[in-house]
Design an enzyme around this catalytic site. Structure first.
Site, PDB file in Angstrom:
ATOM      1  N   ASP A  35       4.492   0.480  12.084  1.00 27.43           N
ATOM      2  CA  ASP A  35       3.347  -0.217  11.483  1.00 27.43           C
ATOM      3  C   ASP A  35       3.292  -1.686  11.867  1.00 27.43           C
ATOM      4  OD1 ASP A  35       3.335   1.635   8.324  1.00 27.43           O
ATOM      5  OD2 ASP A  35       2.737   2.154  10.364  1.00 27.43           O
ATOM      6  N   LYS A  57       0.849  -1.214   0.000  1.00 22.23           N
ATOM      7  CA  LYS A  57       0.000   0.000   0.000  1.00 22.23           C
ATOM      8  C   LYS A  57       0.872   1.247   0.000  1.00 22.23           C
ATOM      9  CE  LYS A  57      -1.748   1.432   4.054  1.00 22.23           C
ATOM     10  NZ  LYS A  57      -1.441   2.803   4.483  1.00 22.23           N
TER      11      LYS A  57
HETATM   12  C1  EPZ Z   1       3.811   7.015   6.580  1.00 21.56           C
HETATM   13  O1  EPZ Z   1       2.936   7.953   7.162  1.00 21.56           O
HETATM   14  C2  EPZ Z   1       2.998   5.744   6.380  1.00 21.56           C
HETATM   15  N1  EPZ Z   1       1.891   6.013   5.465  1.00 21.56           N
HETATM   16  C3  EPZ Z   1       2.466   5.270   7.726  1.00 21.56           C
HETATM   17  O2  EPZ Z   1       1.756   4.056   7.497  1.00 21.56           O
HETATM   18  C4  EPZ Z   1       3.649   5.002   8.652  1.00 21.56           C
HETATM   19  O3  EPZ Z   1       3.176   4.625   9.923  1.00 21.56           O
HETATM   20  C5  EPZ Z   1       4.509   6.274   8.778  1.00 21.56           C
HETATM   21  O4  EPZ Z   1       4.911   6.722   7.466  1.00 21.56           O
HETATM   22  C6  EPZ Z   1       5.753   6.063   9.625  1.00 21.56           C
HETATM   23  O5  EPZ Z   1       6.517   5.045   9.064  1.00 21.56           O
HETATM   24  C7  EPZ Z   1       2.158   6.058   4.132  1.00 21.56           C
HETATM   25  O6  EPZ Z   1       3.276   5.886   3.684  1.00 21.56           O
HETATM   26  C8  EPZ Z   1       0.980   6.322   3.224  1.00 21.56           C
HETATM   27  P1  EPZ Z   1       5.533  10.414   8.865  1.00 21.56           P
HETATM   28  P2  EPZ Z   1       3.399   9.502   7.281  1.00 21.56           P
HETATM   29  O7  EPZ Z   1       5.307  11.698   8.163  1.00 21.56           O
HETATM   30  O8  EPZ Z   1       4.258   9.861   6.145  1.00 21.56           O
HETATM   31  C9  EPZ Z   1       5.565  13.551  12.378  1.00 21.56           C
HETATM   32  C10 EPZ Z   1       0.030   2.492   7.808  1.00 21.56           C
HETATM   33  O9  EPZ Z   1      -0.404   1.907   8.808  1.00 21.56           O
HETATM   34  N2  EPZ Z   1       5.440  14.570  11.323  1.00 21.56           N
HETATM   35  O10 EPZ Z   1       6.761   9.633   8.570  1.00 21.56           O
HETATM   36  O11 EPZ Z   1       2.171  10.295   7.529  1.00 21.56           O
HETATM   37  C11 EPZ Z   1       4.326  12.681  12.498  1.00 21.56           C
HETATM   38  O12 EPZ Z   1       3.363  13.289  13.327  1.00 21.56           O
HETATM   39  C12 EPZ Z   1       0.366   3.967   7.882  1.00 21.56           C
HETATM   40  O13 EPZ Z   1       0.232   1.956   6.686  1.00 21.56           O
HETATM   41  C13 EPZ Z   1       5.468  15.915  11.672  1.00 21.56           C
HETATM   42  O14 EPZ Z   1       5.568  16.272  12.846  1.00 21.56           O
HETATM   43  O15 EPZ Z   1       4.273   9.464   8.604  1.00 21.56           O
HETATM   44  C14 EPZ Z   1       4.876  11.418  13.100  1.00 21.56           C
HETATM   45  O16 EPZ Z   1       4.996  11.592  14.497  1.00 21.56           O
HETATM   46  C15 EPZ Z   1       0.067   4.562   9.240  1.00 21.56           C
HETATM   47  N3  EPZ Z   1       5.364  16.856  10.693  1.00 21.56           N
HETATM   48  C16 EPZ Z   1       6.275  11.316  12.500  1.00 21.56           C
HETATM   49  O17 EPZ Z   1       6.590  12.620  12.021  1.00 21.56           O
HETATM   50  C17 EPZ Z   1       5.257  16.507   9.373  1.00 21.56           C
HETATM   51  O18 EPZ Z   1       5.184  17.402   8.513  1.00 21.56           O
HETATM   52  C18 EPZ Z   1       6.393  10.343  11.339  1.00 21.56           C
HETATM   53  O19 EPZ Z   1       5.371  10.673  10.430  1.00 21.56           O
HETATM   54  C19 EPZ Z   1       5.231  15.128   9.034  1.00 21.56           C
HETATM   55  C20 EPZ Z   1       5.341  14.185  10.021  1.00 21.56           C
END
Ligand code: EPZ
Length: 430
Positions: free
Chosen positions: A306, A22
């Site tokens: 995840d 995905k």
């Molecule tokens: C991706 O989400 C995945 N989704 C998530 O999978 C996964 O859990 C996550 O990466 C971490 O590996 C997809 O790829 C579609 P992040 P993403 O931005 O990109 C903070 C699943 O179950 N952050 O890496 O949204 C955020 O709050 C899903 O398949 C900021 O603060 O995750 C988090 O604490 C769930 N500001 C951390 O960084 C930002 O601008 C990591 O988030 C962006 C993120």
């Protein structure tokens, strides 16, 4: 309302093929927005989130054609809109991935700010900060990101957090702008690396794919490609846990151990045997009582957040005490209260869960709250004595292609049912 009914106690035995990922398919579809032509992707999983993303891209004028199973043609020759509306974005946060490519292709985008979700606030401030460094003008108005990009130039970007979709958005925004962009502290998850490979196949000039420093030299134009989406390492890990929690023995096709070192290391630590049979084929055996082990979720190559909920289900039955620290999301223990209903002994203190193994779990009616929590409850149900009914099972369909069918083919007693919220436990045969 769809639910899953699971009769626990069956050992899983047999062969299963892991579906496409995905979290690789969604950025790949977003990248197709950069191309004036038709891209063909294979091994695309049939998932609710893929269908949601398709609806979003179709609202922008992109045309889709599902060919055979898993084969998807995406024609972005004519983009007719630049607005990703709230009603679509609110159902799937990954919709934010259209922001970068729309700005690069159309020089403007209006994308709803994704709200929070069950597992956390999940801001996109780092996406926006990086885009502004590239020259994007951004206003936040009425819950929308209003972005204009009359002229974009390469920039040196440092990400405070190695955000996965943030890295992906910036890579796509930078691929066709003049100048060189360097993204430091970039996410290096395999899915991010795959997006870099997809963009390179389209003609982008990117160095450092899979590392924390990406150098993107903008090119004039990208061309259509054909590409096979990678297998889903999180589904593979989930199936391995299914073997572990049932004392089973399964053979998995489409499993790349090189992307799963942290997960496989932990599953071996608790006593499972995970062995490569040949390239892409792995055997997972969980024939005896699970030992306890501590886990801390970290950005890749650390233990993936995840897989946290699924691993927790497994160690609820371990010999001894395990400590799970969730460092990525602030509220990713929603599965704990439901696992406790099944007899698990878990105490949460802030971002740490202390799991004291119990000899057995008991089947119960439980409620799924998010994608990986629902997987965790299904896994617990496979091992629990008696019947487990998982309500709101639609969460599962967001990220797993026919997981219940795969588990049933391996010997699990699991079936999809229509749950009437009004029915009491008695009427639901519990
Ligand atoms: C991706 O989400 C995945 N989704 C998530 O999978 C996964 O859990 C996550 O990466 C971490 O590996 C997809 O790829 C579609 P992040 P993403 O931005 O990109 C903070 C699943 O179950 N952050 O890496 O949204 C955020 O709050 C899903 O398949 C900021 O603060 O995750 C988090 O604490 C769930 N500001 C951390 O960084 C930002 O601008 C990591 O988030 C962006 C993120």
């Amino acid at each position: 309302m769809k639910g899953l009914v699971i009769e626990g106690g069956e050992r899983l035995v047999g062969e299963v093929t892991v579906s496409g990922a995905k979290n690789a398919a969604l950025p790949a579809l977003a990248a197709a927005l950069l191309v004036d032509g038709t891209c063909r992707f294979t091994n695309v999983p049939h998932l609710r989130d893929v269908e949601t993303f398709r609806a979003l891209l179709e609202s922008l004028g992109v045309r889709f054609r599902w060919k055979e199973k898993g084969e998807l043609e995406v024609d972005a020759s004519s983009i007719e809109g630049v607005t990703a509306s709230y009603d679509l974005v609110k159902t799937m946060r990954a919709s934010i991935l259209v922001l970068g490519p729309l700005l690069a292709r159309m020089e403007e985008a209006v994308v709803s700010l994704p709200g929070g979700c069950a597992i956390g606030a999940r801001p996109v401030d780092l996406h926006l900060k990086g885009l502004e460094q590239l020259g994007v003008q951004i206003e936040l108005e009425h819950g929308y990101i209003k972005a204009r990009a009359p002229t974009l130039n390469g920039a040196q970007i440092y990400l405070d957090i190695p955000t996965v979709t943030g890295t992906e958005n910036l890579m796509m925004a930078a691929a066709t702008i003049q100048g060189t962009t360097v993204i430091e502290n970039a996410a290096c998850e395999p899915e991010v690396e795959e997006l870099a490979e997809i963009l390179k196949a389209m003609g982008a000039e990117i160095e450092g794919a899979g590392t924390t420093v990406l150098t993107i030299r903008g090119v004039e134009k990208l061309r259509p490609i054909e590409y096979r989406i990678m297998s889903d390492r999180i589904e593979a890990g989930t199936l391995m846990v299914a073997a572990g929690i049932t004392g089973g023995n399964i053979l998995m096709e489409g499993c790349r151990l090189e992307h799963m070192e942290a997960v496989v290391g932990k599953l071996r630590e608790v006593g499972m045997e995970i062995s490569p049979v040949r390239e892409g084929k792995v055997r997972a055996v969980g024939d005896h009582r699970i030992r306890s082990a501590d886990v801390k979720t970290l950005p890749y190559p650390g233990f993936p957040t995840d897989m946290q909920a699924q691993f927790m289900a497994l160690i609820t039955l371990a010999n001894g005490l395990s400590v799970i620290s969730e460092t990525i999301f602030e509220n990713r223990f929603m599965h704990v209260s439901e696992l406790r209903r099944m007899g698990a002994d878990i105490r949460v203190q802030g971002s740490t869960a202390i799991v004291n193994g119990v000899p057995a779990l008991s089947g119960a009616p439980v409620m799924a709250t998010d994608l990986r929590a629902s997987a965790s409850l299904v896994l617990a149900g496979l091992a629990a004595t008696g019947m487990t009914v998982v309500s709101r099972a639609y969460h599962l369909e967001r990220g797993y292609e026919d997981l219940e069918g795969k588990l049933a083919a391996l010997g699990a007693k699991v079936k999809k049912v229509d749950l009437d919220e009004g029915l009491g436990e008695q009427e639901q045969g519990l």
